[in-house]
Scaffold this motif. Sequence first.
Motif, mmCIF file in Angstrom:
data_model
loop_
_atom_site.group_PDB
_atom_site.id
_atom_site.type_symbol
_atom_site.label_atom_id
_atom_site.label_comp_id
_atom_site.label_asym_id
_atom_site.label_seq_id
_atom_site.Cartn_x
_atom_site.Cartn_y
_atom_site.Cartn_z
ATOM 1 N N VAL A 1 95.362 -14.883 52.399
ATOM 2 C CA VAL A 1 96.278 -14.551 53.272
ATOM 3 C C VAL A 1 95.661 -14.576 55.283
ATOM 4 O O VAL A 1 96.612 -14.990 55.326
ATOM 5 N N ALA A 2 95.088 -15.247 55.301
ATOM 6 C CA ALA A 2 94.683 -15.706 56.630
ATOM 7 C C ALA A 2 95.080 -16.476 56.628
ATOM 8 O O ALA A 2 95.852 -16.716 57.915
ATOM 9 N N ALA A 3 95.145 -18.353 55.631
ATOM 10 C CA ALA A 3 96.199 -19.152 55.997
ATOM 11 C C ALA A 3 97.458 -18.531 55.935
ATOM 12 O O ALA A 3 98.472 -19.530 56.739
ATOM 13 N N VAL A 4 98.135 -17.564 54.665
ATOM 14 C CA VAL A 4 99.060 -17.508 54.819
ATOM 15 C C VAL A 4 99.695 -16.778 56.256
ATOM 16 O O VAL A 4 101.050 -17.455 56.673
ATOM 17 N N LEU A 5 99.449 -15.675 56.767
ATOM 18 C CA LEU A 5 99.188 -15.276 58.113
ATOM 19 C C LEU A 5 99.557 -16.254 59.400
ATOM 20 O O LEU A 5 99.370 -15.617 60.799
ATOM 21 N N ALA A 6 98.660 -17.470 59.337
ATOM 22 C CA ALA A 6 98.130 -17.786 60.990
ATOM 23 C C ALA A 6 96.973 -16.608 60.860
ATOM 24 O O ALA A 6 97.061 -17.056 62.703
ATOM 25 N N ARG A 7 95.821 -15.784 60.053
ATOM 26 C CA ARG A 7 95.387 -14.776 61.021
ATOM 27 C C ARG A 7 93.328 -15.223 60.729
ATOM 28 O O ARG A 7 93.506 -16.356 59.710
#
Length: 752
Positions: free
Chosen positions: A452-458
């Motif tokens: 999810v972090a990679a998808v949201l660039a977070r």
Amino acid sequence: MPGQPVAVKLQTSTDVVRAHFDAFDLDEANASLLREGKPVALAPTPFAVLCALVRQPGALLTKNALLDEVWGHRFVSESVLKTAISEIRTALRDDPRQPRFIETVSRRGYRFIAVATAISTTRPERASVSEIRSMQAPLFIGRAEALSRLHGAWDLACSGRRAVVWVVGEPGVGKTMLIEHFVAGLGDVACARGQCVEHYGTGEPYLPVLEALAELCRRDGTVPALLRAVAPIWLLQLPWLSTVEERDALRRELAGVSPERMLREMGELLDRFTEHRPLLLVTEDLHWSDRATVQLLAYIARRRGSAHLMWLASFRLAEMVAQEHPLNPMRHELRLHGLGEEIVLDPFSETEVADVVAQRAPALAGDEAFVRALHERTDGVPLFVASVLSDVTAGAEQGDEDAGVGARLARWAVPERLAAIIEHYMAKLGGEPRELLAAAAVCGVEFRVATVAAVLARDAAWVEQHCEELARQRLWLTAPGAGQGRQSTEPAYLFRHALFRQVMYERTAPLARAQLHGKVGAALERERSEGAPVTAAELAMHFERGREPMTALRYYAEAAGTALANLIPAECKDLTECALSLLGRAPEGTERNTLEIALATLCGMADFNLLGVGPEAKGAFQRAYGLLADVPQHPLRGLLLYGFGFVLSLRTEYGEALAVAERAEAWASDANDPALLLAACTIQAHVHLHQGRPRAGRSKIERALPAMESPAAGAGVSFVADPPVTLLGLLAIHLLHLGLVAQARVRLSQAH
């Protein structure tokens, strides 16, 4: 104006409804609602509302009139009436946007619009809601321990020890049903009920207590006098119990008193009322209560002295924690001192779901796969189980038999009523939590923080912090326990309910959803390259939904090959069929042909394993064979030629089988490929065996024997058995037919 509906105030008539409309028969006296002769489950209160509507078909019944008729007062919020109407529509399968039975008149009320016949008014008295509760015996499964604890608390109250009990659980877990069942089982006892309602801003102080007190006043004529004597401030909150002059005098007398006096007055009132008989005070949805009600509850629980009183309340723990409700610390303190008891309701087990199915859909009760799928889809939440089961059985009755009921369940949309409940919680989410949950919903029921972090660039820490907060609220997410989730050290979370995840996923705009799938697929690819256990099938799904068909096809081919290697031909078949249907979205060219050959070959293998040498296996192999000229060096050409030729031989299509073998032999000669030579000779030997030509068969096999010594022999062409083993077995049979028994025995030993 002419033609306009006229608001009709409900009469206090004692008419009892007995009517037929559409496919339904309604019998109020027997608390019965039938659809085509089969019972329809409907809780007592919605049943009473339906009777009130059917009693005056075509007439507009105002909300206040319905509240007065069914609840007997005007202190129940309109949301309670809306819930009852929603339950009726679910039972009748009535679409509120295109109603056939109950029409909503905006801001005014409801109208029963179906044609109802045979309305009878023969009984002198209409059944009350409490009578309906006892007669209808609503669906009640499990909860034996919880019910026993409630009766234990009531016994304590009857002995003079005040009891405060909370029924705790998530939305739809059956808190109200348990309370209804408990109250109905007590018989004729003094019971006063109040309903907390969701409010925005400051709620009315003591709202559910005032509602219960008003009900108590109507049922017991001694209560107003008792209010005047010991609780005058509370008397002022119920203005219809006194005259204007009396209220003015009371206000002058009570000017300047402290708010704490209301606590003392209510304590004294309850003590006095329960001196001679016990009282059950019910407050539902306490997570929406005002602070004053919570303070009163704590005061009553701590009050010294005996009282024949049980205060039973329900609340949703997730909402209470999320809102930092004052009830949360108070309940912990009361339990610590033994002044309160908490009964937590868990979702149904698979066995209890099976009991629900047995009661509501007996025809499905023996289908263990369906029961298991229903439990997994609904997580055992009773409301979810009942709603989904109702929709599935309705579909079955309408002839949706293209697939098994389990398959229908897997593709079934979330019932409208449940979707509305979930959307209510979605509306409360802030921008960032909703963004996170939308991405997580695309990942699946389970997801990793890193993904999810990679998808949201977070930053991963940001994602984990928000996931922890959502998990603490116990509504959207939960952290998997030991041994759950992916076998990875990376933190992972689960959606608490699969249906919550599905609604979040479906409410994400299609274009945004496709973009998220593409990003999830790319993130999982990177994780897989770093050693994360990500399957090819998962990647294929994400890239297909992310509108990247070529990448999806590559992963589908890999996943199908893995399934076949693991001896799961049914899964291989499903994967290849899904992929082959996707081919039309991929650009034409050699790469697409390469993938189509691989997928059709694997499909043919799966069909042979599942269905034998029928037209399915032949058609799949033929599809791949027709493209082989465009990709002659295809890595699966040996498997394709061997499989196709073998199937043709078994189908007694010998000419076509030999043509395939000759082509394989020619390619083997050109490329010096021992595996292809082995495949060609095996097919030819098999055809000669069936055509009774043992010498020709022996000759073909002995020509291929030197190729068996090559390390590459049999690589990528294993079909029914290992190619050298198959070849030696065929040679032994041919030798036996030629009378060479000793040589045949030697070849069988080599094969073994």
